[in-house]
Write a protein that holds these residues in place. Structure first.
Motif, PDB file in Angstrom:
ATOM      1  N   PHE A 205       0.765  -1.020   0.184  1.00 26.91           N
ATOM      2  CA  PHE A 205       0.017  -0.026  -0.041  1.00 26.91           C
ATOM      3  C   PHE A 205       0.914   1.232   0.039  1.00 26.91           C
ATOM      4  O   PHE A 205       0.621   2.222  -0.781  1.00 26.91           O
ATOM      5  N   TYR A 206       2.095   1.230   0.847  1.00 24.50           N
ATOM      6  CA  TYR A 206       2.859   2.384   0.951  1.00 24.50           C
ATOM      7  C   TYR A 206       3.902   2.353  -0.053  1.00 24.50           C
ATOM      8  O   TYR A 206       4.663   3.584  -0.510  1.00 24.50           O
ATOM      9  N   GLU A 207       4.539   1.195  -0.352  1.00 27.90           N
ATOM     10  CA  GLU A 207       5.625   1.076  -1.245  1.00 27.90           C
ATOM     11  C   GLU A 207       5.324   1.636  -2.629  1.00 27.90           C
ATOM     12  O   GLU A 207       6.065   2.480  -3.086  1.00 27.90           O
ATOM     13  N   ARG A 208       4.005   1.307  -3.094  1.00 21.99           N
ATOM     14  CA  ARG A 208       3.755   1.640  -4.473  1.00 21.99           C
ATOM     15  C   ARG A 208       3.181   3.122  -4.556  1.00 21.99           C
ATOM     16  O   ARG A 208       3.590   3.865  -5.420  1.00 21.99           O
ATOM     17  N   SER A 209       2.671   3.700  -3.440  1.00 15.59           N
ATOM     18  CA  SER A 209       2.137   5.027  -3.485  1.00 15.59           C
ATOM     19  C   SER A 209       3.111   5.978  -3.181  1.00 15.59           C
ATOM     20  O   SER A 209       3.199   6.899  -3.784  1.00 15.59           O
ATOM     21  N   THR A 210       4.344   5.632  -2.170  1.00 17.66           N
ATOM     22  CA  THR A 210       5.272   6.603  -1.865  1.00 17.66           C
ATOM     23  C   THR A 210       6.560   6.517  -2.602  1.00 17.66           C
ATOM     24  O   THR A 210       7.340   7.329  -2.829  1.00 17.66           O
ATOM     25  N   GLY A 211       6.724   5.390  -3.332  1.00 14.69           N
ATOM     26  CA  GLY A 211       8.221   5.025  -3.817  1.00 14.69           C
ATOM     27  C   GLY A 211       9.333   4.536  -3.030  1.00 14.69           C
ATOM     28  O   GLY A 211      10.000   4.303  -3.252  1.00 14.69           O
ATOM     29  N   LEU A 212       9.129   4.652  -1.767  1.00 14.38           N
ATOM     30  CA  LEU A 212       9.848   4.139  -0.850  1.00 14.38           C
ATOM     31  C   LEU A 212      10.101   2.783  -0.824  1.00 14.38           C
ATOM     32  O   LEU A 212       9.017   2.008  -1.273  1.00 14.38           O
ATOM     33  N   SER A 213      11.298   2.052  -0.507  1.00 10.90           N
ATOM     34  CA  SER A 213      11.237   0.567  -0.459  1.00 10.90           C
ATOM     35  C   SER A 213      12.183   0.075   0.682  1.00 10.90           C
ATOM     36  O   SER A 213      12.827   0.876   1.240  1.00 10.90           O
ATOM     37  N   GLY A 214      12.117  -1.064   0.931  1.00  8.38           N
ATOM     38  CA  GLY A 214      13.068  -1.604   2.052  1.00  8.38           C
ATOM     39  C   GLY A 214      12.303  -1.192   3.438  1.00  8.38           C
ATOM     40  O   GLY A 214      11.171  -1.169   3.350  1.00  8.38           O
ATOM     41  N   ARG A 215      13.189  -1.162   4.242  1.00  9.56           N
ATOM     42  CA  ARG A 215      12.610  -0.723   5.672  1.00  9.56           C
ATOM     43  C   ARG A 215      12.417   0.909   5.791  1.00  9.56           C
ATOM     44  O   ARG A 215      12.981   1.665   5.200  1.00  9.56           O
ATOM     45  N   ILE A 216      11.269   0.836   6.768  1.00 12.17           N
ATOM     46  CA  ILE A 216      10.848   2.462   6.907  1.00 12.17           C
ATOM     47  C   ILE A 216      10.406   2.470   8.202  1.00 12.17           C
ATOM     48  O   ILE A 216      10.445   1.615   9.193  1.00 12.17           O
ATOM     49  N   SER A 217      10.163   3.830   8.759  1.00 12.86           N
ATOM     50  CA  SER A 217       9.829   4.233   9.936  1.00 12.86           C
ATOM     51  C   SER A 217       8.349   4.454   9.637  1.00 12.86           C
ATOM     52  O   SER A 217       7.801   5.036   8.528  1.00 12.86           O
ATOM     53  N   ARG A 218       7.513   3.863  10.327  1.00 12.66           N
ATOM     54  CA  ARG A 218       5.993   3.648  10.084  1.00 12.66           C
ATOM     55  C   ARG A 218       5.209   3.992  11.280  1.00 12.66           C
ATOM     56  O   ARG A 218       5.215   3.429  12.471  1.00 12.66           O
ATOM     57  N   TRP A 219       4.471   5.438  11.332  1.00 12.69           N
ATOM     58  CA  TRP A 219       3.779   5.690  12.603  1.00 12.69           C
ATOM     59  C   TRP A 219       2.416   5.731  12.283  1.00 12.69           C
ATOM     60  O   TRP A 219       1.802   6.029  11.443  1.00 12.69           O
ATOM     61  N   GLN A 220       1.571   4.927  13.473  1.00 13.86           N
ATOM     62  CA  GLN A 220      -0.025   4.897  13.343  1.00 13.86           C
ATOM     63  C   GLN A 220      -0.333   5.752  14.398  1.00 13.86           C
ATOM     64  O   GLN A 220      -0.284   5.312  15.509  1.00 13.86           O
ATOM     65  N   ASP A 221      -1.006   6.823  14.201  1.00 14.38           N
ATOM     66  CA  ASP A 221      -1.585   7.696  15.398  1.00 14.38           C
ATOM     67  C   ASP A 221      -3.263   7.792  15.150  1.00 14.38           C
ATOM     68  O   ASP A 221      -3.570   8.526  14.238  1.00 14.38           O
ATOM     69  N   ILE A 222      -3.970   6.915  16.204  1.00 13.21           N
ATOM     70  CA  ILE A 222      -5.237   7.098  15.773  1.00 13.21           C
ATOM     71  C   ILE A 222      -5.748   7.954  16.552  1.00 13.21           C
ATOM     72  O   ILE A 222      -5.535   8.125  17.847  1.00 13.21           O
ATOM     73  N   GLU A 223      -6.953   8.840  15.958  1.00 10.29           N
ATOM     74  CA  GLU A 223      -7.598   9.728  16.800  1.00 10.29           C
ATOM     75  C   GLU A 223      -9.028   9.524  16.455  1.00 10.29           C
ATOM     76  O   GLU A 223      -9.619   9.865  15.292  1.00 10.29           O
ATOM     77  N   TYR A 224      -9.767   8.849  17.606  1.00 13.06           N
ATOM     78  CA  TYR A 224     -11.328   8.728  17.336  1.00 13.06           C
ATOM     79  C   TYR A 224     -12.025   9.508  18.405  1.00 13.06           C
ATOM     80  O   TYR A 224     -11.808   9.641  19.345  1.00 13.06           O
ATOM     81  N   THR A 225     -13.090  10.152  17.643  1.00 11.98           N
ATOM     82  CA  THR A 225     -13.988  10.901  18.333  1.00 11.98           C
ATOM     83  C   THR A 225     -15.216  10.105  18.264  1.00 11.98           C
ATOM     84  O   THR A 225     -15.969  10.288  17.126  1.00 11.98           O
ATOM     85  N   PRO A 226     -15.682   9.342  19.110  1.00 12.46           N
ATOM     86  CA  PRO A 226     -16.979   8.674  19.163  1.00 12.46           C
ATOM     87  C   PRO A 226     -18.256   9.877  19.091  1.00 12.46           C
ATOM     88  O   PRO A 226     -18.013  10.782  19.604  1.00 12.46           O
ATOM     89  N   PRO A 227     -19.288   9.252  18.514  1.00 12.57           N
ATOM     90  CA  PRO A 227     -19.308   7.964  17.678  1.00 12.57           C
ATOM     91  C   PRO A 227     -18.865   7.773  16.506  1.00 12.57           C
ATOM     92  O   PRO A 227     -18.607   6.519  16.048  1.00 12.57           O
ATOM     93  N   CYS A 228     -18.846   8.798  15.719  1.00 11.77           N
ATOM     94  CA  CYS A 228     -18.559   8.675  14.294  1.00 11.77           C
ATOM     95  C   CYS A 228     -17.378   8.786  13.535  1.00 11.77           C
ATOM     96  O   CYS A 228     -16.885   7.949  12.684  1.00 11.77           O
ATOM     97  N   LEU A 229     -16.310   9.783  14.088  1.00 13.31           N
ATOM     98  CA  LEU A 229     -15.319  10.109  13.249  1.00 13.31           C
ATOM     99  C   LEU A 229     -14.070   9.525  13.546  1.00 13.31           C
ATOM    100  O   LEU A 229     -13.531   9.731  14.877  1.00 13.31           O
ATOM    101  N   TYR A 230     -13.411   8.619  12.922  1.00 18.99           N
ATOM    102  CA  TYR A 230     -12.058   7.918  13.196  1.00 18.99           C
ATOM    103  C   TYR A 230     -11.031   8.477  12.293  1.00 18.99           C
ATOM    104  O   TYR A 230     -11.329   8.483  10.999  1.00 18.99           O
TER     105      TYR A 230
END
Lengths: 353, 353, 353
Positions: A205-230
């Motif tokens: 998903f990210y390799e082909r869209s960003t052009g990066l390959s090999g090892r990466i730094s990958r951050w996932q920061d979730i911010e969920y405002t119940p009930p609807c917006l994630y």
């Protein structure tokens, strides 16, 4: 009792879905009729003629200027929901009007208020301005889910499932293996879940869209405002890269993955998904790739959650799940949703003295 | 409690439907088996073997002379419903007999009595003799409706919907615009609704069948005998034409539109429809045209009423409709039906002194 | 209360159905996961991850060596049901384990114990050793039945229905006409029903498989061990032939027709069927013929019983069947099953003094 919180804003549609055609969508069990006036304003009313219940969205009902004519007996309603004509008589009963829903267009989303209109405060709608801003390109879709919305909340708050359910798309071994940190802001009504992978495989998903390959730094920061917006703030960068102290982050690629989790009924959900990026803005191949990939991922979730809904439907009452560390964010979200739905009234959540 | 009146006559079939084949139709929730004896009499019995419930209408069950042989274990019944043979023994239990339904052939219709057979009085069956008389030609059909019968009663008692739901077929602007007059004969158990349009557009249904064109005089005189028989006496004539004082009416065309409204279950209905005319008696083109047009109109109703049944199924309890003048006949019919169904017992409808 | 007896052995599958693929079947309402270890042992566990309920039989769940990896979040279980790995942490909660079902492979059948595992006694499983013995050839199949298991019990205990429902296959007039003898062994928990036809028509099923033609001696000896195993010992021989006093029976053909009657849910059943013979052991035409014929017969039963389930679903409460002599075996079986299901507790069936 319903598990769906009322007196809340929900995403009902994308703004582009509502035009000069009658459009209906059921939100939290309420069938709602949407259309735009000739001046371009969105209207939202109960999709049910006050006379004999015929859905106003259904042919031969039709839009005539800024009025809707019921296809059964011709009851006619204005943009404010008031009935302006009935058959066989000139007098129109004063009580003949459609229930009206507060509605707001913002960030390319159509929000409706489900509950007491007097309590609707547009200022409380959570924002995701990159969905409709210069400097960002967004792809989007919506998939119908034959499962209760809380299953989708569980799913999105615990991304360790990417490794198993979405292997080959967005999942790599590091997602399941890396511990999360969770933070709950009860005042703001937000659940945060973070997973920072310093040195991880780059999924397709990210390799082909960003052009990066090999090892990466990958951050996932979730911010969920119940009930609807994630919102999932996703940062992809070469290993070792960190944002500058001033907040700029020139070596990284930023992807904002947004879900609007809107209950259709107690047992079905509108699964709105959007993927915004701050790179390759005009590259239509990247747009097509991300749209197709994310839709595939969403359909993998839909297939799994539809199964879970069936499992719940046939299991004996009192069945107990087992939760572990990865579920911390999901459990916090459940508590907030239960409080919003009235299962744990907020005022009683504070112990009396 | 059921909303379906029992101790009533209902149309179960057209006489031509019942012959020397086993025929089953569910009426008011009761599956009923029909067949004709070798002498030509129609029989009507519970369609369920007394032994292990197998439907006697279902292959390999079969008619042998004037007996029905159950396709499961061979229990055999005569035309009076008595069991005459069981497998493995010569003695037949005395209690082995099928419940029998009073049945009457009249006016090309097969009527059955649903309720206590001791109360069945064939003299109470409403007539529509033109359906089976010289001087009249009739076309007919039956469409299954996935909606409660009361929705069809509402529909037929308020023809203002012709303008909207059936525009281009039988509806013109004048139908919705012209006020009705309503009369209720509680003793005879009949609701009358009349709409006389002195100068109206001629809809395609009548234009092509009568040959009239331009403006017409169009009378709609509804005579509904709850629960089952609905008759619309339709008179089409040149503007200004009225019947002669002696009752003759040579310049007019008369069409008798008949519906038999027969509950199949609480939520489904047999929608029998017939169109009889006193002109162009041998013109097969006119017959084909009226049959095709009326079937199309009925299917428009079916589509709309099936939707209403779904709307009711998902709406919150206590939902209130809004009624106006055009509903006077329908509301009167509802009151009669509720009384018949026992919801408002007739004896208590008169205040005690 | 459930009508399905628990604390009982049920046939869940044929042994050949369970291999190195994840296999799921719902038995008595419980979804059960089956697979074979690398050493060839069958395992049987609840088909539901302890974490968020995902079915372990469902892709992308998969078998890795002797462990199952959940396709949702990667919870991993060993052959004993214990969880050995969870995502995001190294500690595995001690309570994380799948419910395990006692399972036995015997006579080509996979038996599972439904109920309290402490009560499971493999010695109580009824035998049908000819299903997996030299000197016998067996054909088999399984058809899903959309009807409660008791309807199949009724069906198989009263073979008079062969004459009507299976005419042209296994039914002839003599089956329905010949009285039965019934014997109930409450201690062993077996119902016996016998019908010996001394001089009967040979139905196609036996004519073509045995080569006999004209009149035959046909014995049907039913041995039903509730709830699951039904055996029909069928003996076909020339008229007048009887077994020798020493038990040998050289002039006869023996067919063992076996059914395993396994409830899937309260309203659906796995209809396992097997036909074993002691003649024409290597004749593949005979095998193919018997398999095709018996499957056709089973599907005739399935069609009839599916109808009965629908009849029951719509009939008014309190409906009473009428039973006759042929039902003696079926009624005895019902009493045993009711006692097993707890409707008539065994200890109270003996009057107190």
């Amino acid at each position: 009792m319903s598990s769906i919180p009322r007196d809340q804003w929900y995403v009902a549609a994308y703004t582009a879905e509502i035009g000069r055609e009658l459009f209906s969508r059921t939100i939290c069990g309420d069938p709602i009729l949407f259309w735009r006036t000739e001046a371009g304003e969105i209207t939202a009313h109960a999709d049910r003629c006050v006379h004999r219940r015929f859905p106003l969205s259904r042919a031969p009902s039709r839009l005539v200027g800024d009025t809707v004519v019921c296809g059964y007996h011709g009851f006619t309603y204005g943009a404010d929901g008031r009935c302006v004509a009935v058959p066989g008589q000139t007098r129109v009963p004063r009580t003949a009007r459609l229930a009206q829903y507060p509605v707001v267009e913002q960030d390319s989303l159509v929000w409706v208020w489900i509950g007491d209109p007097a309590l609707a405060d547009p200022g409380r709608i959570p924002r995701a301005s990159y969905l409709d801003s210069p400097g960002w390109t967004t792809v989007r879709g919506m998939e119908p889910l034959a499962a209760r919305y809380s299953l989708l909340v569980d799913n999105l708050l615990d991304l360790s499932h990417e490794t198993y359910l979405h292997g080959g798309y967005i999942g790599t071994p590091e997602v399941a293996a890396t511990p999360i940190s969770t933070e709950v802001d009860d005042d703001a009504g937000i659940v945060y879940v973070s997973r920072h992978m310093a040195d991880a495989e780059c999924p397709p998903f990210y390799e082909r869209s960003t052009g990066l390959s090999g090892r990466i730094s990958r951050w996932q920061d979730i911010e969920y405002t119940p009930p609807c917006l994630y919102k999932l703030h996703s940062r992809i960068a070469p290993v070792g890269s960190v944002p500058d102290p001033d907040g700029s982050d020139p070596d990284a690629f930023h992807v904002e993955v947004v879900y609007a989790i809107t209950p259709e009924t107690e047992h079905s959900t509108h699964d709105f998904w959007l993927v915004a990026r701050d790179f390759a803005l005009d590259d239509e191949d990247v747009s097509a790739f991300l749209a197709e990939q994310n839709r595939t991922v969403v359909l993998q979730d839909v297939a799994a959650l539809d199964v879970l809904e069936q499992v719940i439907a046939t299991e004996p009452p009192g069945y107990q799940e087992l939760s572990v560390n990865i579920d911390t964010g999901g459990l916090a979200a459940r508590r907030m949703l239960a409080r919003m739905a009235g299962a744990v009234p907020a005022e009683r959540a504070v112990p009396a003295r």
